[in-house]
Design an enzyme around this catalytic site. Structure first.
Site, PDB file in Angstrom:
ATOM      1  N   GLU A  58    -128.398  19.009 -31.199  1.00  0.00           N
ATOM      2  CA  GLU A  58    -128.159  19.604 -29.873  1.00  0.00           C
ATOM      3  C   GLU A  58    -127.082  20.673 -29.958  1.00  0.00           C
ATOM      4  OE1 GLU A  58    -130.502  18.876 -28.015  1.00  0.00           O
ATOM      5  OE2 GLU A  58    -131.130  17.015 -28.981  1.00  0.00           O
TER       6      GLU A  58
ATOM      7  N   HIS B 119    -128.517  23.894 -31.258  1.00  0.00           N
ATOM      8  CA  HIS B 119    -129.306  24.601 -30.255  1.00  0.00           C
ATOM      9  C   HIS B 119    -128.486  25.660 -29.516  1.00  0.00           C
ATOM     10  CE1 HIS B 119    -133.339  23.102 -30.131  1.00  0.00           C
ATOM     11  NE2 HIS B 119    -133.045  21.864 -29.781  1.00  0.00           N
TER      12      HIS B 119
HETATM   13  N1  ARG Z   1    -134.892  20.106 -26.295  1.00  0.00           N
HETATM   14  C1  ARG Z   1    -134.717  18.701 -26.504  1.00  0.00           C
HETATM   15  C2  ARG Z   1    -134.412  18.557 -27.991  1.00  0.00           C
HETATM   16  O1  ARG Z   1    -133.362  18.785 -28.419  1.00  0.00           O
HETATM   17  C3  ARG Z   1    -135.895  17.899 -26.125  1.00  0.00           C
HETATM   18  C4  ARG Z   1    -136.130  17.801 -24.660  1.00  0.00           C
HETATM   19  C5  ARG Z   1    -137.511  17.490 -24.358  1.00  0.00           C
HETATM   20  N2  ARG Z   1    -137.655  16.949 -23.078  1.00  0.00           N
HETATM   21  C6  ARG Z   1    -138.836  16.750 -22.502  1.00  0.00           C
HETATM   22  N3  ARG Z   1    -138.838  16.203 -21.362  1.00  0.00           N
HETATM   23  N4  ARG Z   1    -139.957  17.101 -23.038  1.00  0.00           N
HETATM   24  O2  ARG Z   1    -135.223  18.356 -28.806  1.00  0.00           O
HETATM   25 ZN    ZN Z   2    -134.285  20.199 -30.032  1.00  0.00          ZN
END
Ligand code: ARG
Ligand code: ZN
Length: 872
Positions: A305, A308
């Site tokens: 995270e 990201h």
């Molecule tokens: N972006 C998030 C990750 O770090 C995943 C979130 C996905 N959430 C969802 N409701 N599809 O991987």
């Molecule tokens: Zn991710």
């Protein structure tokens, strides 16, 4: 099919947004019965969307109540706009204007856990992918980036902590016991990165000094009872921040970085700008309640995270077809981080095992899709192993083809060129091309073609000339909508070894053609090829090794990954022969050559215990299933169990010696790679000892259960006893464990999983009873994954019982859950989608349940998509 069936959307239909939202001001009044949201959007037409003025179209979920809408302070009446399904359309708007909108939400009734909802009394949000449209009307698409300013107002005694993205810029108190805080995020972002949290939370604080000398405040929030479980996440965060500076030259860009732990969460965690929200399972860690695997998961997800912030937030996705742009790249980054923090080879083995079982199975199933999908009905269904893990493998191949320096040049160019933009996987590849001067045209097929490629390798050797040749042919089976595949461009890392283990050659071959040969000269003996070292490409590689060659590679390959892989190949071959010939009651056998090799490994005290543990693990049932033409769950289970017993008995004294050698008695628990390695070998050894069925080892396991000071050893012992035929001890320990840990939800998830995956008779009855147990909570995704996911995914012989009752039980749950949480329902459905892989009787029963779901009116788009594609 009626007109109401959910519709697919297509990548080829992409159009730039007609309207941009430069600024977004949000005002939340958080109350027990309702939340009022006042949104103020500064909107202007997009000069890049092609001239002619278009109507303003906003997304807004049907459940959201619209109280007021105005443009430049002029209130609109219902004749000025049209609300249809998820869309709100305003036909006549000026070129630039301020739209104000008031919506009413009911967070306490939000069981889908998308948008604004409540978790254990606190307010929190999940907006990726399309949750923001449950908060207010907005162009909810990642290529609309806006600067957010957010004010939260709530009762101070219940919600002393009020958080959102960016920095807090103002706060105050009202006379009626409410207070408010305003947050400003200076970085433009898409709505999916918006977040808020309001609750009565404790915080662990720290500071981080960036490479350029800026101080960042680090805060991790959790419920009071979990305050003692935050240190590891904090250490992981600081390591990740340092690593991203050193390896990618990326610094953090706000004054505060916050993480909040919530117990109700559909996925692992979410990278909202400056305010990550985490599933408790991915952030809380304490030796007493968290296993080694849990610690490593926390380290990996915290890093993921954090990474990201650049690969996802500063540079984001143009549309959701590009999801792997951020996810594949970020998984690659977190995997490299974990490899640097721990054992590189072990991390690689774990990741490849996941890919080979679950991702390859996805590739072979009805939901198979390219890393960059071409269409979807519900984007939540595409947060998949293909987009994440295979996407990471694709980035890893770019790294292999370019080498570390050019790859870094490419990532620098990518971040610099696209900072503040919403871009495509193609832009990523282009940056890599421009920085390196390499042509990746053919390589791009990895993004557009689905399926697992096969590499077939043969070789020839000419003794007289000393010339050796590798002949490589590639192919890729059809997948939905893609009958024929073009050849891939891939790096094939290899070594050529003498039969005594000497390395004669090594390097990376670039494979591009459907068939090609590579020539090596000056070889005085016929070499043994060590192919696809480090798993340099996500393919199935076939080469007709002799047992002797595999044993040599297991002993001597200088590539740790291939050493492990040689052993696995050998085991798989042996197991497959016995699975194919399986008759109930048959006694499995293990050839002496394998026993001798394993014995030799066990006696080699130089070998890293973590590596040894990997090498001495038989391929999993899931791995064997993936490789089977028709999956015979019973044969797979019985053969593996029988072989374990043979190996256990033949090497009993050595397992005991390994157990004792690795016992870390009297040393305080630490989740460092070396200690984790020792515990994994120790518990593997205990597992083999238990497989002998002999009484003293039950005692040893019970002793370990009682005396261990950490969850890894306690849970391993518990699992081994529960999954053994010693029923009385099993029940006793389960009861003891429950009494000890009933107030720790994450430990109770484990307690449920251990029982859900118990292969003993009566498993379905047991899980049915557990679903009535007070620790089970059908509203909580972690509990559902532990019990239902545990049974259907980790207990194949019972889920696939020929009565079909396991299938019916799952379908009942899906239909029930679909009305409260479609994302979770859709995910739990996966095992049923694989119906074509089983024998006729089972596949008919599975298909029947899919059809039953299909015939149910008003399925969510999530479940509808998976069921309808599975039935094709
Ligand atoms: N972006 C998030 C990750 O770090 C995943 C979130 C996905 N959430 C969802 N409701 N599809 O991987
Ligand atoms: Zn991710």
């Amino acid at each position: 099919m009626t007109a109401q069936q959910p519709q697919a959307i297509y990548l080829e239909d992409y159009q730039a947004p007609a309207w941009l939202v430069t600024h977004t001001e949000l005002d939340f009044e958080l109350e027990e019965e309702q939340t009022l949201v006042r949104a103020r959007l500064s909107i202007k037409s997009n000069p890049e969307s092609g001239g002619k003025r278009q109507p303003l179209v906003l997304n807004g979920h049907e459940d959201m109540e619209l109280l007021r809408l105005s443009i430049d302070s002029q209130v609109l009446d219902s004749g000025d706009y049209r609300r249809e399904g998820e869309l709100l359309t305003i036909a006549n708007v000026p070129d630039q204007f301020v739209l104000e909108c008031v919506t009413r939400l009911l967070p306490h009734e939000n069981t889908a856990l998308e948008g604004l909802y409540k978790s254990d009394g606190m307010f929190c949000t999940q907006c990726e992918a399309e949750g923001f449209r449950r908060i207010t009307f907005f162009p909810d698409r990642p290529d609309v980036m806006s600067i957010f300013k957010t004010t939260l107002t709530a009762e101070k005694s219940r919600y002393p902590i009020l958080l959102s993205n960016g920095n807090p810029v103002a706060s105050g108190e009202e006379s009626d016991g409410r207070h408010w805080v305003t947050w400003e995020d200076p970085w433009p972002k898409p709505a999916y990165l918006f977040a808020l949290v309001a609750g009565d939370l404790e915080v662990l604080e720290d500071r981080y000094l960036t490479a350029s000398g800026r101080e960042v405040r680090l805060q991790i929030f959790a419920e009071r009872k979990d305050l003692d479980k935050l240190e590891y996440a904090m250490e992981s965060l600081k390591k990740a921040m340092r690593w991203d500076e050193e390896v990618y030259g990326r610094e953090y860009d706000l004054d505060i970085y916050m993480i909040v732990a919530v117990d109700f969460f559909n996925m692992g965690a979410m990278e909202n700008k400056g305010l990550n929200i985490f599933n408790t399972s991915c952030v809380l860690a304490h030796p007493k309640t968290t296993t080694d695997a849990g610690f490593q998961r926390v380290e990996g997800v915290v890093a993921h995270e954090y990474f990201h912030n650049w690969s996802g937030n500063r540079v984001t996705c143009r549309d959701w077809f590009q999801l792997s742009l951020k996810e594949g790249f970020t998984v690659f980054r977190d995997a490299e981080f974990s490899a640097d923090m721990n054992s590189r080879t072990v991390k690689r083995i774990e990741d490849v095992s996941l890919l080979r079982t679950a991702q390859f199975a996805e590739d072979a199933g009805p939901m198979a899709h390219p890393v960059r999908p071409e269409s979807y009905i519900e984007i939540s269904n595409f947060y998949t192993l293909t987009v994440y893990e295979k996407g990471a493998e694709v980035v890893r191949m770019v790294h292999a083809l370019l080498g570390p320096e050019l790859f870094r040049k490419g990532s620098d160019l990518y971040f610099e060129r696209h900072d503040g933009e919403a871009v495509t996987t193609d832009d990523f590849v282009k940056a890599m091309e421009d920085a390196s001067g390499r042509d990746l045209t053919q390589f791009r097929r990895w993004y557009s073609q689905a399926g697992t490629p096969r590499l077939n390798v043969t070789d020839s050797y000419d003794e007289a000339s000393g010339e050796y040749q590798l002949h490589i042919s590639q192919s890729c089976p059809p997948s939905p909508g893609q009958e024929h595949k073009q050849p891939y461009h891939l790096p094939l890392a290899f070594g050529l070894l003498g039969m005594d283990g000497t390395e004669l050659r090594s390097g990376v071959l670039e494979v591009t053609a459907e068939e090609e040969s590579f020539r090596f000269t000056g070889l005085n003996e016929r070499p043994v090829p060590s192919l696809l070292r480090g798993f340099s490409a996500p393919v199935k590689l076939e080469y007709d090794y002799s047992d002797a060659q595999l044993l040599m590679l297991l002993r001597h390959d200088t590539d740790g990954f291939n050493r492990w892989d040689a052993g696995q190949r050998l085991c798989i071959r042996l197991m497959q022969e016995q699975i194919d010939a399986y008759r109930p009651g048959a006694e499995p056998s293990v050839p002496d050559a394998l026993l001798n090799a394993w014995s030799e490994l066990l006696l080699d005290e130089q070998l890293d215990p973590a590596m040894l543990a990997q090498c001495l693990k038989l391929p999993s049932e899931a791995q064997l299933a993936e490789l089977a033409d028709t999956i015979d769950v019973v044969a797979i289970h019985e053969v593996r169990k029988g072989m374990r017993k043979v190996i256990a008995e033949a090497l009993e004294q050595q397992w005991l010696a390994a157990y004792q050698r690795c016992d870390l008695k009297d040393v305080a628990y630490s989740p460092d790679a070396e200690s984790i390695g020792r515990r994994s070998l120790k518990n593997l050894a205990l597992g083999y000892l238990m497989s002998t069925g002999r009484e003293p080892w039950l005692e040893l396991a019970r002793q370990q259960y009682e005396q261990s000071d950490n969850m890894t050893d306690q849970l391993s012992a518990l699992t081994l006893v529960v999954h053994s035929p010693h029923r009385e001890s099993a029940d006793e320990l389960l009861q003891n464990f429950y009494l000890q840990w009933q107030h720790e939800p994450l430990v109770m998830n484990q307690w449920l999983s251990v029982q859900a995956s118990d292969p003993a008779e009566g498993a379905l009855e047991r899980v049915k009873q557990l679903s009535e147990h007070p620790v089970f909570d059908a509203w909580n995704p972690n509990k559902l994954r532990a019990l239902i996911g545990g049974f259907c995914g980790q207990n194949p012989i019972h889920f696939h019982n020929e009565s079909g009752e396991g299938y019916a039980w799952l379908a009942d749950w899906i239909l029930h859950l679909d009305r409260q949480n479609p994302q979770v329902a859709s995910r739990l459905l996966t095992p049923l989608t694989r119906w074509k892989r089983y024998d006729a009787a089972r596949s008919a029963l599975m298909q029947k349940q899919l059809q039953r779901m299909m015939d149910t009116p008003e399925l969510s788009a999530d479940v509808y998509e998976v069921v309808s594609k599975s039935l094709v």
